[in-house]
Scaffold this motif. Structure first.
Motif, PDB file in Angstrom:
ATOM      1  N   GLY A  90       0.820  -1.202   0.000  1.00 24.45           N
ATOM      2  CA  GLY A  90       0.000   0.000   0.000  1.00 24.45           C
ATOM      3  C   GLY A  90       0.855   1.253   0.000  1.00 24.45           C
ATOM      4  N   PRO A  91       0.222   2.413  -0.159  1.00 26.00           N
ATOM      5  CA  PRO A  91       0.967   3.680  -0.231  1.00 26.00           C
ATOM      6  C   PRO A  91       1.566   4.060   1.116  1.00 26.00           C
ATOM      7  N   LYS A  92       2.717   4.706   1.078  1.00 23.61           N
ATOM      8  CA  LYS A  92       3.357   5.193   2.293  1.00 23.61           C
ATOM      9  C   LYS A  92       2.664   6.471   2.743  1.00 23.61           C
ATOM     10  N   ARG A  93       2.348   6.552   4.030  1.00 26.54           N
ATOM     11  CA  ARG A  93       1.693   7.729   4.588  1.00 26.54           C
ATOM     12  C   ARG A  93       2.736   8.728   5.091  1.00 26.54           C
ATOM     13  N   THR A  94       2.402  10.001   5.020  1.00 30.41           N
ATOM     14  CA  THR A  94       3.282  11.067   5.503  1.00 30.41           C
ATOM     15  C   THR A  94       2.511  11.906   6.512  1.00 30.41           C
ATOM     16  N   TRP A  95       3.226  12.331   7.553  1.00 30.08           N
ATOM     17  CA  TRP A  95       2.615  13.102   8.640  1.00 30.08           C
ATOM     18  C   TRP A  95       3.206  14.504   8.636  1.00 30.08           C
ATOM     19  N   TYR A  96       2.374  15.508   8.323  1.00 30.89           N
ATOM     20  CA  TYR A  96       2.867  16.864   8.141  1.00 30.89           C
ATOM     21  C   TYR A  96       2.586  17.741   9.351  1.00 30.89           C
ATOM     22  N   ARG A  97       2.997  17.330  10.517  1.00 32.58           N
ATOM     23  CA  ARG A  97       2.913  18.225  11.673  1.00 32.58           C
ATOM     24  C   ARG A  97       3.935  17.775  12.712  1.00 32.58           C
ATOM     25  N   ASP A  98       4.387  18.742  13.518  1.00 35.23           N
ATOM     26  CA  ASP A  98       5.422  18.445  14.507  1.00 35.23           C
ATOM     27  C   ASP A  98       4.961  18.712  15.933  1.00 35.23           C
ATOM     28  N   ASP A  99       3.672  19.066  16.131  1.00 36.52           N
ATOM     29  CA  ASP A  99       3.181  19.310  17.480  1.00 36.52           C
ATOM     30  C   ASP A  99       2.589  18.065  18.122  1.00 36.52           C
ATOM     31  N   ILE A 100       2.420  17.021  17.330  1.00 35.75           N
ATOM     32  CA  ILE A 100       1.870  15.763  17.826  1.00 35.75           C
ATOM     33  C   ILE A 100       2.330  14.658  16.887  1.00 35.75           C
ATOM     34  N   ASP A 101       2.632  13.486  17.427  1.00 35.39           N
ATOM     35  CA  ASP A 101       3.043  12.362  16.599  1.00 35.39           C
ATOM     36  C   ASP A 101       1.835  11.690  15.972  1.00 35.39           C
ATOM     37  N   ALA A 102       2.056  11.042  14.841  1.00 35.86           N
ATOM     38  CA  ALA A 102       0.958  10.385  14.126  1.00 35.86           C
ATOM     39  C   ALA A 102       0.280   9.310  14.966  1.00 35.86           C
ATOM     40  N   LYS A 103       1.071   8.652  15.825  1.00 33.01           N
ATOM     41  CA  LYS A 103       0.505   7.558  16.617  1.00 33.01           C
ATOM     42  C   LYS A 103       0.366   7.916  18.094  1.00 33.01           C
ATOM     43  N   THR A 104       0.244   9.204  18.377  1.00 31.02           N
ATOM     44  CA  THR A 104      -0.166   9.621  19.718  1.00 31.02           C
ATOM     45  C   THR A 104      -1.574   9.111  19.979  1.00 31.02           C
ATOM     46  N   ILE A 105      -1.800   8.569  21.175  1.00 31.50           N
ATOM     47  CA  ILE A 105      -3.138   8.107  21.535  1.00 31.50           C
ATOM     48  C   ILE A 105      -4.050   9.317  21.733  1.00 31.50           C
ATOM     49  N   VAL A 106      -5.227   9.251  21.133  1.00 33.35           N
ATOM     50  CA  VAL A 106      -6.224  10.321  21.223  1.00 33.35           C
ATOM     51  C   VAL A 106      -7.533   9.716  21.714  1.00 33.35           C
ATOM     52  N   LEU A 107      -8.186  10.409  22.623  1.00 33.02           N
ATOM     53  CA  LEU A 107      -9.538  10.041  23.021  1.00 33.02           C
ATOM     54  C   LEU A 107     -10.488  11.021  22.352  1.00 33.02           C
ATOM     55  N   GLY A 108     -11.309  10.522  21.442  1.00 33.47           N
ATOM     56  CA  GLY A 108     -12.212  11.377  20.690  1.00 33.47           C
ATOM     57  C   GLY A 108     -13.600  11.402  21.288  1.00 33.47           C
ATOM     58  N   VAL A 109     -14.162  12.595  21.420  1.00 34.00           N
ATOM     59  CA  VAL A 109     -15.501  12.777  21.969  1.00 34.00           C
ATOM     60  C   VAL A 109     -16.323  13.557  20.951  1.00 34.00           C
ATOM     61  N   THR A 110     -17.514  13.063  20.628  1.00 33.51           N
ATOM     62  CA  THR A 110     -18.388  13.742  19.670  1.00 33.51           C
ATOM     63  C   THR A 110     -19.785  13.879  20.253  1.00 33.51           C
ATOM     64  N   PHE A 111     -20.320  15.101  20.163  1.00 32.05           N
ATOM     65  CA  PHE A 111     -21.694  15.373  20.575  1.00 32.05           C
ATOM     66  C   PHE A 111     -22.272  16.453  19.672  1.00 32.05           C
ATOM     67  N   ASP A 112     -23.501  16.233  19.214  1.00 33.22           N
ATOM     68  CA  ASP A 112     -24.254  17.242  18.488  1.00 33.22           C
ATOM     69  C   ASP A 112     -23.445  17.856  17.346  1.00 33.22           C
ATOM     70  N   GLY A 113     -22.752  17.003  16.610  1.00 33.97           N
ATOM     71  CA  GLY A 113     -22.019  17.464  15.444  1.00 33.97           C
ATOM     72  C   GLY A 113     -20.654  18.046  15.722  1.00 33.97           C
ATOM     73  N   GLU A 114     -20.268  18.180  16.985  1.00 34.08           N
ATOM     74  CA  GLU A 114     -18.945  18.693  17.333  1.00 34.08           C
ATOM     75  C   GLU A 114     -18.050  17.534  17.754  1.00 34.08           C
ATOM     76  N   ALA A 115     -16.812  17.539  17.275  1.00 33.55           N
ATOM     77  CA  ALA A 115     -15.866  16.470  17.569  1.00 33.55           C
ATOM     78  C   ALA A 115     -14.557  17.067  18.062  1.00 33.55           C
ATOM     79  N   VAL A 116     -14.074  16.583  19.201  1.00 29.67           N
ATOM     80  CA  VAL A 116     -12.808  17.047  19.762  1.00 29.67           C
ATOM     81  C   VAL A 116     -11.987  15.824  20.161  1.00 29.67           C
ATOM     82  N   GLY A 117     -10.733  15.799  19.722  1.00 28.15           N
ATOM     83  CA  GLY A 117      -9.821  14.732  20.084  1.00 28.15           C
ATOM     84  C   GLY A 117      -8.857  15.215  21.155  1.00 28.15           C
ATOM     85  N   TYR A 118      -8.706  14.426  22.212  1.00 29.44           N
ATOM     86  CA  TYR A 118      -7.864  14.793  23.350  1.00 29.44           C
ATOM     87  C   TYR A 118      -6.596  13.942  23.331  1.00 29.44           C
TER      88      TYR A 118
END
Length: 312
Positions: free
Chosen positions: A192-220
């Motif tokens: 498959g294609p190689k993925r690239t991560w274009y940011r340096d403030d967070i790693d691609a495989k940092t664990i995130v807890l995602g919360v979604t309510f009423d159309g709003e989504a925030v990842g912690y």
């Protein structure tokens, strides 16, 4: 959204008739997905990595316990959709390197981290996510002494290869992927294609807890929650939430309006101490656990965009 055919449908077999017992063949620090009920049930990631979907019924509610090893995504969904009870299997496809499930009733396909149908009769429909934290097996045992654990399908005396469950559910390829810097199908399987991560403030495989309510989504991101002392309070879609991180994992509760502080692996607020993973207080009160989705940062960003992270 990039959809890729990788395997035949059901090549990764779901568990459709799960069995449970009190004994688990794995280690105390193995992660398990917890569905609270009577009794509560633990679904080890070690088993889920080889099956990805467990169709189950807990306290009369049909559920699907789902896990995508590539995007580190653990989500539990209700299986009742528009008056029908669906049974899910693996489609053999990936969408943005995420598991694509299909339901056997209509053959609609569903992107697992989103819980949204991407094709078929249910296209655009979203499944209802349920509260389901990840805990260690040892923590589950201590907090849910009457709880049960999913039993292996492979391994044991009836295994056709004569393998033990420890060998049949070998985690070394998944552990290697978790340690690797790169991500996606290319890193997991070498195709498959190689993925690239274009940011340096967070790693691609940092664990995130995602919360979604009423159309709003925030990842912690776990790193941000830890940097703020293990406790973050926020409002998502009009719901006041409390995100807590401890050595046992990260979870989300509805915030009753108290000023919480995490000290010595215990939450303190309103003249009480609270278990950060169960939300149980020392005087019998209980925080309401919220539906949340645990996954890698790249998977959350694929679905919700670059600006959907708390604190970044």
């Amino acid at each position: 959204m990039d959809v890729l055919d990788v395997l035949p449908r059901d090549a990764i077999p779901s568990i459709d008739s799960p069995t449970f017992d009190t004994d688990y063949f794995g280690d105390g620090d193995d992660a398990v997905v917890v569905v609270e009920g009577n009794p509560s049930r633990a679904y080890p990631i070690r088993i889920l990595s080889y099956h990805e979907i467990v169709n189950d019924v807990v306290d009369g509610t049909p559920i699907a316990v789902t896990w995508c090893p590539i995007c580190g995504s653990a989500v539990v969904f209700e299986r009742n959709v528009e008056g029908r009870t669906l049974t899910f299997g693996t489609s053999g496809k990936l969408a943005d390197d995420a598991l694509v499930m299909y339901d056997r009733e209509t053959k609609s396909e569903w992107k697992q981290p989103l819980g949204r149908s991407i094709s078929g009769a249910f296209e655009g429909t979203e499944l209802t996510a349920l509260p389901a934290p990840l805990l260690s097996w040892s923590k589950f045992q201590s907090e849910y002494p009457d709880g049960l654990v999913l039993q292996p399908v492979y391994g044991g005396e009836h295994d056709p290869r004569g393998q033990s469950p420890q060998v049949a559910y070998d985690m070394s390829p998944y552990d290697r992927y978790e340690r690797a810097t790169d991500f996606g199908l290319r890193e997991m399987r070498g195709e498959g294609p190689k993925r690239t991560w274009y940011r340096d403030d967070i790693d691609a495989k940092t664990i995130v807890l995602g919360v979604t309510f009423d159309g709003e989504a925030v990842g912690y991101p776990l790193s941000i929650v830890e940097a703020e002392g293990g406790v973050v309070t926020d409002t998502v879609g009009g719901v006041d939430i409390l995100v807590v991180s401890s050595t046992h994992g990260v979870t989300a509760f509805e915030n009753p309006g108290f000023d919480f502080e995490l000290r010595d692996e215990t939450l303190h607020a309103d003249h009480s101490s609270w278990d950060p993973m169960t939300g149980q207080s020392d005087n019998g009160r209980q925080l309401l656990r919220l539906p949340a989705r645990r996954m890698y940062a790249f998977a959350w960003q694929d679905d919700h965009g670059r600006d959907s992270f708390y604190g970044l």
